[in-house]
Each structure stands twice: as structure tokens, then as C-alpha cells.
Write a protein that holds these residues in place. Structure first.
Motif, PDB file in Angstrom:
ATOM      1  N   THR A   1       0.843  -1.201   0.000  1.00 26.37           N
ATOM      2  CA  THR A   1       0.000   0.000   0.000  1.00 26.37           C
ATOM      3  C   THR A   1       0.879   1.252   0.000  1.00 26.37           C
ATOM      4  N   PRO A   2       0.610   2.217  -0.878  1.00 22.16           N
ATOM      5  CA  PRO A   2       1.373   3.475  -0.804  1.00 22.16           C
ATOM      6  C   PRO A   2       1.256   4.081   0.587  1.00 22.16           C
ATOM      7  N   GLY A   3       2.378   4.512   1.134  1.00 22.14           N
ATOM      8  CA  GLY A   3       2.341   5.174   2.431  1.00 22.14           C
ATOM      9  C   GLY A   3       1.669   6.537   2.318  1.00 22.14           C
ATOM     10  N   ILE A   4       1.354   7.124   3.456  1.00 21.70           N
ATOM     11  CA  ILE A   4       0.645   8.399   3.455  1.00 21.70           C
ATOM     12  C   ILE A   4       1.465   9.499   2.773  1.00 21.70           C
ATOM     13  N   TYR A   5       2.783   9.400   2.840  1.00 23.85           N
ATOM     14  CA  TYR A   5       3.649  10.387   2.189  1.00 23.85           C
ATOM     15  C   TYR A   5       3.618  10.210   0.675  1.00 23.85           C
ATOM     16  N   ASP A   6       3.648   8.956   0.221  1.00 22.43           N
ATOM     17  CA  ASP A   6       3.519   8.704  -1.217  1.00 22.43           C
ATOM     18  C   ASP A   6       2.215   9.278  -1.755  1.00 22.43           C
ATOM     19  N   GLU A   7       1.129   9.040  -1.039  1.00 21.94           N
ATOM     20  CA  GLU A   7      -0.166   9.547  -1.498  1.00 21.94           C
ATOM     21  C   GLU A   7      -0.198  11.071  -1.491  1.00 21.94           C
ATOM     22  N   PHE A   8       0.425  11.671  -0.493  1.00 25.43           N
ATOM     23  CA  PHE A   8       0.441  13.130  -0.423  1.00 25.43           C
ATOM     24  C   PHE A   8       1.246  13.729  -1.572  1.00 25.43           C
TER      25      PHE A   8
ATOM     26  N   ILE B   1       8.158  21.139  -2.038  1.00 25.94           N
ATOM     27  CA  ILE B   1       7.541  21.454  -0.749  1.00 25.94           C
ATOM     28  C   ILE B   1       7.878  22.881  -0.325  1.00 25.94           C
ATOM     29  N   LYS B   2       9.052  23.346  -0.675  1.00 20.57           N
ATOM     30  CA  LYS B   2       9.405  24.731  -0.367  1.00 20.57           C
ATOM     31  C   LYS B   2       8.442  25.695  -1.060  1.00 20.57           C
TER      32      LYS B   2
ATOM     33  N   TYR C   1      -0.182  23.072   2.657  1.00 20.74           N
ATOM     34  CA  TYR C   1       0.600  23.671   3.747  1.00 20.74           C
ATOM     35  C   TYR C   1       0.173  23.092   5.097  1.00 20.74           C
ATOM     36  N   GLU C   2      -1.142  23.022   5.296  1.00 17.85           N
ATOM     37  CA  GLU C   2      -1.677  22.464   6.542  1.00 17.85           C
ATOM     38  C   GLU C   2      -1.331  20.978   6.662  1.00 17.85           C
ATOM     39  N   MET C   3      -1.422  20.280   5.539  1.00 17.64           N
ATOM     40  CA  MET C   3      -1.118  18.854   5.562  1.00 17.64           C
ATOM     41  C   MET C   3       0.353  18.604   5.902  1.00 17.64           C
ATOM     42  N   CYS C   4       1.236  19.413   5.362  1.00 18.81           N
ATOM     43  CA  CYS C   4       2.658  19.291   5.701  1.00 18.81           C
ATOM     44  C   CYS C   4       2.870  19.382   7.202  1.00 18.81           C
ATOM     45  N   GLU C   5       2.221  20.342   7.828  1.00 19.01           N
ATOM     46  CA  GLU C   5       2.394  20.525   9.270  1.00 19.01           C
ATOM     47  C   GLU C   5       1.775  19.383  10.065  1.00 19.01           C
ATOM     48  N   LYS C   6       0.651  18.843   9.578  1.00 18.02           N
ATOM     49  CA  LYS C   6       0.039  17.698  10.260  1.00 18.02           C
ATOM     50  C   LYS C   6       0.962  16.480  10.206  1.00 18.02           C
ATOM     51  N   LEU C   7       1.604  16.278   9.054  1.00 18.88           N
ATOM     52  CA  LEU C   7       2.513  15.150   8.919  1.00 18.88           C
ATOM     53  C   LEU C   7       3.744  15.321   9.806  1.00 18.88           C
ATOM     54  N   VAL C   8       4.226  16.547   9.927  1.00 20.03           N
ATOM     55  CA  VAL C   8       5.343  16.808  10.842  1.00 20.03           C
ATOM     56  C   VAL C   8       4.921  16.498  12.284  1.00 20.03           C
ATOM     57  N   ASP C   9       3.672  16.824  12.633  1.00 21.12           N
ATOM     58  CA  ASP C   9       3.158  16.469  13.958  1.00 21.12           C
ATOM     59  C   ASP C   9       3.295  14.965  14.210  1.00 21.12           C
ATOM     60  N   LEU C  10       2.862  14.162  13.230  1.00 19.14           N
ATOM     61  CA  LEU C  10       2.939  12.705  13.380  1.00 19.14           C
ATOM     62  C   LEU C  10       4.375  12.242  13.551  1.00 19.14           C
ATOM     63  N   ASP C  11       5.244  12.766  12.696  1.00 12.29           N
ATOM     64  CA  ASP C  11       6.641  12.356  12.717  1.00 12.29           C
ATOM     65  C   ASP C  11       7.290  12.710  14.059  1.00 12.29           C
ATOM     66  N   GLU C  12       7.053  13.924  14.515  1.00 10.69           N
ATOM     67  CA  GLU C  12       7.628  14.373  15.783  1.00 10.69           C
ATOM     68  C   GLU C  12       7.113  13.534  16.949  1.00 10.69           C
TER      69      GLU C  12
ATOM     70  N   GLU D   1      13.199   9.486  10.467  1.00  8.14           N
ATOM     71  CA  GLU D   1      12.168  10.421  10.015  1.00  8.14           C
ATOM     72  C   GLU D   1      11.346   9.776   8.909  1.00  8.14           C
ATOM     73  N   PHE D   2      10.044   9.786   9.068  1.00  7.93           N
ATOM     74  CA  PHE D   2       9.160   9.252   8.039  1.00  7.93           C
ATOM     75  C   PHE D   2       9.119  10.164   6.815  1.00  7.93           C
ATOM     76  N   PHE D   3       9.171  11.462   7.062  1.00  9.26           N
ATOM     77  CA  PHE D   3       8.977  12.440   5.995  1.00  9.26           C
ATOM     78  C   PHE D   3      10.168  13.405   5.968  1.00  9.26           C
ATOM     79  N   PRO D   4      11.331  12.942   5.537  1.00  6.95           N
ATOM     80  CA  PRO D   4      12.566  13.734   5.716  1.00  6.95           C
ATOM     81  C   PRO D   4      12.542  15.090   5.025  1.00  6.95           C
ATOM     82  N   GLU D   5      11.916  15.188   3.854  1.00  4.91           N
ATOM     83  CA  GLU D   5      11.900  16.479   3.147  1.00  4.91           C
ATOM     84  C   GLU D   5      11.121  17.543   3.917  1.00  4.91           C
ATOM     85  N   LEU D   6      10.137  17.106   4.697  1.00  9.85           N
ATOM     86  CA  LEU D   6       9.378  18.079   5.492  1.00  9.85           C
ATOM     87  C   LEU D   6      10.236  18.678   6.605  1.00  9.85           C
TER      88      LEU D   6
END
Length: 280
Positions: free
Chosen positions: A161-168, A202-203, A216-227, A266-271
Motif C-alpha cells: 500500500t502506498p504510504g501516506i507520504y507517497d499519497e500526499f 515542498i518549499k 501547507y496544513e497537511m505538511c504541518e500535520k505530517l510533521v506532527d505525526l513524525d515528531e 524520520e518518516f517524511f525527511p523532506e518536510l
């Protein structure tokens, strides 16, 4: 003690009716704790319930992450915000649970640790599914579940299954951001490889949040999960160190040194990488 009157509308005749216990299947749930120490050690019950409740939270996380993946695939980011906020709060519950287990002293744990044999949280199929859905794919993990077909099938499905980052990132591409083709068509069963072109895309989101507000909001939500995941792993490591020091883990790992290495993942290193570039 002040006597408390029951309100007249409260039901007392529940024969043949749906009840709290019946709805939650409490008879089965509360009979699922089977300490193995002999004579029974008081603190083994704590150890069992700690890990059983973690598995229930993992089950809910999997349920929520599948829903989030479906929403992203339909270009529906807004419903994901509540879902990811819920997952973050589940992670917070898992983090706080370590404080309960940390009341277990080294002396107490040593008296029943032997009954675990090679059993280890490292073998949790649901935990691994959560990691896979967040994008931390590792096909080697399937080997730990070859003895249980249902778990193996569930893990194989999550691996594919594509991970949530792949789908994003696919969503960002559909919105017109320059996500590289090799990223969009990559083998999602393989671990993620950081990509500087993804950082640049992403920049663009962070440089113009008004234009890309949902992303933009989704990026921050994903950082929340990763942190939050890193914090959970840190608390896990410190709890293990507090209880067994630097003994090897029951599953054969080096214990604390092994857990310490996982904290920096880190799940989402570019973020995370993009933060250094914002404003430059």
C-alpha cells in the motif's frame, strides 16, 4: 457519604437488552490476561495490560490511517486534518502509557521476565503495519511473522500500500507541483529515499501558503505525526533503560542501543529538510 438518588429514567431491567458489557465484549476482553509467572507475580498484570492496550491503540491508528489514505487519493485533504489530529492524540496516549510501565522496578521485572522467552514488542504485527502505512517499508520484517499467516497477509498488504507520504506527493503532483516522475512511480514496497526535488516542491508550498493552504496544513500535520513518533520512541527507550539497563532485549536485539538508533528516524525527511531553506 451523601446518598445519590438515581434518576427515574435510568434503566435497571437489562435482561435481553444491549448492555455496556455486551457492546464492548468485556467478558472476552477482561479475560484475555494470562500471567505465566509461578507463583504469580503481582506486576506481570501491569506488563500484560500495558502491551494489550497499546495494541488496541495501534488497531485504531491503522483504522484511521487507512481512512486518511483513501481521502488523499480522492483529493480530499480537509477530512485528513481531523484524522491525523486524532492519530497524533493516540500517539500521545501511547507516550503517556510509558509512565505507568516505568513504575515497574528492575527488581520486580527480573522476577517474571523469564516467562516472556523470545517474545518482544518488536514482533508486533500491528506496530509494523503502522510503520508501513507511514512509509517506513522494510520487507525483512515479514520474516518475523512467517509463523502466522493472517499477520503475514496483513503485513504484505500494508507493504504494497502506498504510504501516506507517497499519497500526499501524488496529490501535490495532481495540484501541479513538480514532483519527479521517478518518485510518483517508485516501488512503494521499498524504503523512502530522500529527494532534493521533493524538497524544492515542498518549499514552494511553504513560500506561498495562501496559494497552497491545504497542502501547507497537511505538511504541518505530517510533521506532527513524525515528531510525536520520535517522542514515543524516546520514551520507550528511556523506559527500557530504566527497567533493564543495557541488557539485551527478549527478542534478541541489543536493547537500549537498538532503540536509540530508531529515535532519529524520520518518516517524511523532506518536510524537515525544507525548514532550513525557508526564508532563504
Amino acid at each position: 457519604m451523601t446518598h445519590r438518588d438515581l434518576e427515574p429514567g435510568i434503566r435497571t431491567d437489562l435482561a435481553g437488552r444491549m448492555t455496556y458489557s455486551g457492546y464492548l465484549d468485556l467478558e472476552r476482553l477482561l479475560s484475555a490476561q494470562h500471567p505465566l509467572s509461578s507463583p504469580p507475580h503481582h506486576d506481570e498484570m501491569l506488563f500484560i495490560i500495558q502491551h494489550q492496550t497499546s495494541e488496541l491503540w495501534f488497531k485504531l491508528m491503522i483504522h484511521e490511517l487507512h481512512a486518511a489514505l483513501a481521502h488523499i487519493a480522492r483529493d480530499e485533504l480537509e477530512p485528513c486534518f481531523k484524522i491525523i489530529a486524532r492519530v497524533k492524540n493516540i500517539q500521545a496516549q501511547l507516550y503517556n502509557q510509558w509512565a505507568v510501565l516505568a513504575t515497574l522496578t528492575p527488581t520486580e521485572y527480573a522476577q517474571f521476565r523469564g516467562v516472556l522467552g523470545p517474545a518482544s514488542g518488536f514482533q508486533s504485527a500491528q506496530y509494523r503495519i503502522v510503520e508501513f502505512l507511514l512509509g517506513a517499508k522494510d520487507e525483512r520484517m515479514l520474516a518475523f511473522h512467517a509463523h502466522r499467516q493472517a499477520d503475514l497477509d496483513a503485513l504484505r498488504a500494508a507493504l504494497a500500500t502506498p504510504g501516506i507520504y507517497d499519497e500526499f506527493l501524488r496529490y501535490l503532483s495532481r495540484r501541479g507541483l513538480p514532483i519527479p516522475l521517478d518518485v510518483l512511480t517508485r516501488d512503494v514496497t521499498k524504503p523512502w529515499t530522500p529527494n532534493p526535488e521533493v524538497v524544492a516542491a515542498i518549499k514552494s508550498v511553504y513560500d506561498a501558503p495562501d496559494r497552497w493552504w491545504d497542502a501547507y496544513e497537511m505538511c504541518e500535520k505530517l510533521v506532527d505525526l513524525d515528531e510525536q513518533f520520535s517522542l514515543w520512541r524516546f520514551r520507550h527507550m528511556k523506559t527500557v533503560e530504566r527497567i533493564i539497563g543495557f541488557k539485551p532485549g527478549t527478542g534478541g536485539s541489543s536493547g537500549v542501543p537498538f532503540l536509540r538508533k530508531l529515535i532519529e528516524h524520520e518518516f517524511f525527511p523532506e518536510l524537515w529538510q525544507v525548514r532550513t531553506l525557508i526564508g532563504t
